[in-house]
Design an enzyme around this catalytic site. Sequence first.
Site, PDB file in Angstrom:
ATOM      1  N   TYR A  12       0.820  -1.215  -0.115  1.00 43.74           N
ATOM      2  CA  TYR A  12      -0.084  -0.029   0.056  1.00 43.74           C
ATOM      3  C   TYR A  12       0.748   1.282  -0.118  1.00 43.74           C
ATOM      4  O   TYR A  12       0.575   2.319  -0.941  1.00 43.74           O
ATOM      5  CB  TYR A  12      -0.776   0.094   1.076  1.00 43.74           C
ATOM      6  N   ARG A  41       1.346   6.821  -6.704  1.00 51.25           N
ATOM      7  CA  ARG A  41       0.266   7.671  -7.024  1.00 51.25           C
ATOM      8  C   ARG A  41       0.429   9.141  -6.549  1.00 51.25           C
ATOM      9  O   ARG A  41      -0.053  10.047  -7.333  1.00 51.25           O
ATOM     10  CB  ARG A  41      -0.819   7.003  -6.122  1.00 51.25           C
ATOM     11  N   TYR A  82      -1.422  13.174   5.914  1.00 49.96           N
ATOM     12  CA  TYR A  82      -0.925  12.134   6.856  1.00 49.96           C
ATOM     13  C   TYR A  82       0.570  12.402   7.040  1.00 49.96           C
ATOM     14  O   TYR A  82       1.602  12.583   6.152  1.00 49.96           O
ATOM     15  CB  TYR A  82      -1.246  10.706   6.523  1.00 49.96           C
ATOM     16  N   ARG A 128     -12.041  13.168   1.186  1.00 51.00           N
ATOM     17  CA  ARG A 128     -12.955  12.477   1.935  1.00 51.00           C
ATOM     18  C   ARG A 128     -14.382  12.000   1.008  1.00 51.00           C
ATOM     19  O   ARG A 128     -15.077  11.225   1.153  1.00 51.00           O
ATOM     20  CB  ARG A 128     -13.284  13.022   3.259  1.00 51.00           C
ATOM     21  N   GLU A 174     -13.887  -0.830   6.456  1.00 50.06           N
ATOM     22  CA  GLU A 174     -13.970   0.573   5.866  1.00 50.06           C
ATOM     23  C   GLU A 174     -15.284   0.632   5.083  1.00 50.06           C
ATOM     24  O   GLU A 174     -15.838  -0.548   4.529  1.00 50.06           O
ATOM     25  CB  GLU A 174     -12.954   0.613   4.940  1.00 50.06           C
TER      26      GLU A 174
HETATM   27  C1  3EB Z   1      -8.090   6.423   5.324  1.00 52.68           C
HETATM   28  O1  3EB Z   1      -9.018   6.982   5.785  1.00 52.68           O
HETATM   29  C2  3EB Z   1      -8.431   4.785   5.056  1.00 52.68           C
HETATM   30  O2  3EB Z   1      -5.629   5.330  -0.338  1.00 52.68           O
HETATM   31  O3  3EB Z   1      -7.110   5.874  -1.747  1.00 52.68           O
HETATM   32  C3  3EB Z   1      -9.789   5.430   2.268  1.00 52.68           C
HETATM   33  C4  3EB Z   1      -9.829   5.565   1.044  1.00 52.68           C
HETATM   34  C5  3EB Z   1      -8.434   4.767   2.622  1.00 52.68           C
HETATM   35  C6  3EB Z   1      -8.947   5.728   0.206  1.00 52.68           C
HETATM   36  C7  3EB Z   1      -6.682   5.383  -0.876  1.00 52.68           C
HETATM   37  C8  3EB Z   1      -7.530   4.900   1.575  1.00 52.68           C
HETATM   38  C9  3EB Z   1      -7.673   5.185   0.343  1.00 52.68           C
HETATM   39  O4  3EB Z   1      -6.777   6.567   5.243  1.00 52.68           O
HETATM   40  C10 3EB Z   1      -7.861   4.321   4.009  1.00 52.68           C
END
Ligand code: 3EB
Length: 333
Positions: free
Chosen positions: A145, A152, A205, A218, A325
Amino acid sequence: MRMDGEQTLGYTIEQGAGLKDLPPGRFALGRVGFSEEAVEPGLWNGAPHVSVPMLSPGDEPFTEIWSTSAPVTTGSRGDLFYAHDGEHLFCCVYVPPAPTYRERVRSVYAEVFELLEELDYPHVFRIWNMIGDINQANGRGMEVYKDFCLGRAEAFESRPGTIEGMPAATGIGSRGEGVNLHLVAGRSPGVVHIDNPRQIPAYEYPRRYGPKSPSFSRATRREPDGTLYISGTASIIGHDTVHIGDFERQLEETFRNITALIDGENLGRYGITGHQIKDLDSVKVYVRHDRDLPTAKAMCAEVFQGHTDIRYLNVDICRSELLVEVEGILPRT
Ligand code: 3EB
């Protein structure tokens, strides 16, 4: 599905392989099958088609069909397969397993952005990334990941100026190999990317989660139809995974995160009317351990309405501590 535009986008889910003809006046933009067996992207019956290995033995296969009211033009370029109608573009691509994904993911995303720029569909509003062995180490010991996120993010950093912001997305495990991605983009402006007040933006992050942050918002709302696409949402507060080891509390926290994302207080900041979680449709619930499926189903039955389409997929999730999720789509009400 709204029927008042020139080209109206539709999204339906059918049991089986999605082979049925569309109603008169509807044209397929793309089909995404969910099955046990992978089928690599290609053009099939007038539209891009892919089948992602997301189902467990015994699950009923189903197919998502993106459609439009206008005839489409289809094409392929390199590994990309696409269709477009003058307002919407659907594209799917498969990245085969590789010792590291960074370079291939970066170049595939760059090719997607080039295609969108050239064909003039710069407003990406939803991307799905289904990643095999998502929590395993790649050939250099980096989690797949994180390796994926690296490529990406680099593509987003050097994307053409016409591609703005980061769209709603899902980055999730698949039960197969390699990475499947598909996306939908629009020509007209009016795409709004939305943050969650309970979570820091994923693209901010801290580095402990990987050398490059995940590239998504989001949620993304799209005009002219006003549909709100909710990204994969998990038990994350700020940037921390919470309720480690506790499935029920993770799912409750996920519901709270979605509620806070779509309520009037948050959407009001973007000039959009609020929604309730029960109004979500086209829900997908990704559950890491099959033993948690009954709990997931019972909890979702309390939160969503009886007619809501909910699909449960037993797959890995991008952070190894995440047990669940949830994503969905809010049609304009
Ligand atoms: C998060 O909130 C959970 O890498 O495209 C959620 C939606 C998550 C998309 C992505 C990852 C992705 O980080 C993981």
